[in-house]
Scaffold this motif. Structure first.
Motif, PDB file in Angstrom:
ATOM      1  N   LEU A  11      -5.142  35.200  32.606  1.00 12.70           N
ATOM      2  CA  LEU A  11      -6.086  34.584  31.667  1.00 12.70           C
ATOM      3  C   LEU A  11      -5.388  34.213  30.359  1.00 12.70           C
ATOM      4  CD1 LEU A  11      -9.246  36.818  32.183  1.00 12.70           C
ATOM      5  CD2 LEU A  11      -8.977  34.407  32.829  1.00 12.70           C
ATOM      6  N   THR A  12      -4.474  35.072  29.931  1.00 14.39           N
ATOM      7  CA  THR A  12      -3.715  34.795  28.706  1.00 14.39           C
ATOM      8  C   THR A  12      -2.846  33.561  28.893  1.00 14.39           C
ATOM      9  OG1 THR A  12      -3.731  37.150  28.169  1.00 14.39           O
ATOM     10  CG2 THR A  12      -2.103  35.787  27.035  1.00 14.39           C
ATOM     11  N   ARG A  13      -2.169  33.478  30.034  1.00 12.90           N
ATOM     12  CA  ARG A  13      -1.333  32.312  30.325  1.00 12.90           C
ATOM     13  C   ARG A  13      -2.198  31.053  30.426  1.00 12.90           C
ATOM     14  NH1 ARG A  13       3.389  29.651  29.659  1.00 12.90           N
ATOM     15  NH2 ARG A  13       3.671  28.128  31.303  1.00 12.90           N
ATOM     16  N   GLN A  14      -3.343  31.177  31.097  1.00 14.83           N
ATOM     17  CA  GLN A  14      -4.220  30.017  31.250  1.00 14.83           C
ATOM     18  C   GLN A  14      -4.734  29.536  29.895  1.00 14.83           C
ATOM     19  OE1 GLN A  14      -4.612  28.322  34.254  1.00 14.83           O
ATOM     20  NE2 GLN A  14      -5.369  26.789  32.808  1.00 14.83           N
ATOM     21  N   ALA A  15      -4.990  30.473  28.988  1.00 14.37           N
ATOM     22  CA  ALA A  15      -5.422  30.092  27.638  1.00 14.37           C
ATOM     23  C   ALA A  15      -4.318  29.295  26.942  1.00 14.37           C
ATOM     24  CB  ALA A  15      -5.797  31.326  26.824  1.00 14.37           C
ATOM     25  N   TRP A  16      -3.058  29.691  27.147  1.00 10.08           N
ATOM     26  CA  TRP A  16      -1.926  28.947  26.598  1.00 10.08           C
ATOM     27  C   TRP A  16      -1.925  27.529  27.174  1.00 10.08           C
ATOM     28  CZ3 TRP A  16       1.823  28.473  23.081  1.00 10.08           C
ATOM     29  CH2 TRP A  16       2.880  27.593  23.360  1.00 10.08           C
ATOM     30  N   ILE A  17      -2.014  27.428  28.499  1.00 13.39           N
ATOM     31  CA  ILE A  17      -1.989  26.120  29.157  1.00 13.39           C
ATOM     32  C   ILE A  17      -3.144  25.250  28.668  1.00 13.39           C
ATOM     33  CG2 ILE A  17      -2.284  24.946  31.396  1.00 13.39           C
ATOM     34  CD1 ILE A  17      -0.754  27.365  32.642  1.00 13.39           C
ATOM     35  N   ASP A  18      -4.337  25.832  28.598  1.00 15.87           N
ATOM     36  CA  ASP A  18      -5.506  25.083  28.128  1.00 15.87           C
ATOM     37  C   ASP A  18      -5.311  24.619  26.690  1.00 15.87           C
ATOM     38  OD1 ASP A  18      -6.632  25.585  30.607  1.00 15.87           O
ATOM     39  OD2 ASP A  18      -8.022  27.119  29.854  1.00 15.87           O
ATOM     40  N   GLY A  19      -4.766  25.490  25.849  1.00 14.79           N
ATOM     41  CA  GLY A  19      -4.517  25.124  24.461  1.00 14.79           C
ATOM     42  C   GLY A  19      -3.499  24.010  24.344  1.00 14.79           C
ATOM     43  N   VAL A  20      -2.411  24.126  25.093  1.00 14.00           N
ATOM     44  CA  VAL A  20      -1.384  23.077  25.065  1.00 14.00           C
ATOM     45  C   VAL A  20      -1.991  21.752  25.519  1.00 14.00           C
ATOM     46  CG1 VAL A  20       0.757  22.289  26.171  1.00 14.00           C
ATOM     47  CG2 VAL A  20       0.587  24.637  25.332  1.00 14.00           C
ATOM     48  N   ASN A  21      -2.724  21.783  26.627  1.00 10.82           N
ATOM     49  CA  ASN A  21      -3.319  20.544  27.141  1.00 10.82           C
ATOM     50  C   ASN A  21      -4.360  19.962  26.194  1.00 10.82           C
ATOM     51  OD1 ASN A  21      -1.777  20.349  29.476  1.00 10.82           O
ATOM     52  ND2 ASN A  21      -3.178  21.639  30.638  1.00 10.82           N
ATOM     53  N   THR A  22      -5.030  20.807  25.427  1.00  8.32           N
ATOM     54  CA  THR A  22      -6.057  20.341  24.496  1.00  8.32           C
ATOM     55  C   THR A  22      -5.471  19.870  23.169  1.00  8.32           C
ATOM     56  OG1 THR A  22      -7.673  21.869  25.455  1.00  8.32           O
ATOM     57  CG2 THR A  22      -8.170  21.007  23.256  1.00  8.32           C
ATOM     58  N   PHE A  23      -4.505  20.612  22.635  1.00  3.06           N
ATOM     59  CA  PHE A  23      -4.077  20.386  21.257  1.00  3.06           C
ATOM     60  C   PHE A  23      -2.708  19.729  21.092  1.00  3.06           C
ATOM     61  CE2 PHE A  23      -6.760  24.327  21.076  1.00  3.06           C
ATOM     62  CZ  PHE A  23      -7.880  23.715  20.533  1.00  3.06           C
ATOM     63  N   HIS A  24      -1.835  19.817  22.084  1.00  9.75           N
ATOM     64  CA  HIS A  24      -0.481  19.263  21.945  1.00  9.75           C
ATOM     65  C   HIS A  24      -0.512  17.765  22.235  1.00  9.75           C
ATOM     66  CE1 HIS A  24       3.796  18.600  22.272  1.00  9.75           C
ATOM     67  NE2 HIS A  24       4.036  19.857  21.971  1.00  9.75           N
ATOM     68  N   PRO A  25       0.081  16.963  21.349  1.00 10.08           N
ATOM     69  CA  PRO A  25       0.035  15.512  21.567  1.00 10.08           C
ATOM     70  C   PRO A  25       0.841  15.059  22.795  1.00 10.08           C
ATOM     71  CG  PRO A  25       1.337  16.040  19.608  1.00 10.08           C
ATOM     72  CD  PRO A  25       0.732  17.335  20.104  1.00 10.08           C
ATOM     73  N   THR A  26       1.974  15.687  23.057  1.00 12.81           N
ATOM     74  CA  THR A  26       2.829  15.303  24.189  1.00 12.81           C
ATOM     75  C   THR A  26       3.514  16.552  24.761  1.00 12.81           C
ATOM     76  OG1 THR A  26       4.648  14.854  22.659  1.00 12.81           O
ATOM     77  CG2 THR A  26       3.311  12.965  23.328  1.00 12.81           C
TER      78      THR A  26
END
Length: 129
Positions: A11-26
């Motif tokens: 869940l912690t890793r998935q939160a990272w992935i979700d955050g990157v996909n949501t907030f990181h421009p590239t």
């Protein structure tokens, strides 16, 4: 109730992935690798991060005291930095930036990770409440 720590790690890793996909421009592909494809050192870091943050927030959550989410993101970033020195000895400077020096996308992603850990801990203790 016994917490399934493996679930908390993922869940912690998935939160990272979700955050990157949501907030990181590239985002780089390596930022969003699934758990099974992560390097072992990074899996160990996520496991340790989860355990440390859990241990810090567990006593207060048992008393129904919740930390503001921004403080939680700062906590995640700080613990991660300590872990990078422990696991990598001489980490890249980009791995150990102070929370205030992180790009906004990473600050928001660290907050998402904290929220995921907090939710898992709350679920863990909910039968006791």
């Amino acid at each position: 109730m016994t917490m399934d720590f493996e679930q908390g790690y993922r869940l912690t890793r998935q939160a990272w992935i979700d955050g990157v996909n949501t907030f990181h421009p590239t985002p780089k592909e390596s930022y969003t690798l699934p758990w099974e494809k992560m390097p072992s050192w990074e899996q160990e870091a996520v496991k340790a991060l989860y355990q440390h943050v859990r241990n810090i927030i567990l006593p207060s959550l048992k008393e129904d005291i919740r930390m503001p989410r921004e403080y939680g993101g700062y906590l995640v970033g700080s613990v991660w930095n300590v872990l990078m020195f422990q696991l990598l000895r001489d980490p890249k400077a980009s791995y150990v930036k102070h929370f205030n020096e992180l790009d906004e996308w990473q600050q928001k992603t660290d907050i998402k990770m904290f929220e995921a850990i907090e939710a898992a801990v709350l679920q863990e203790i909910s039968p006791q409440r």
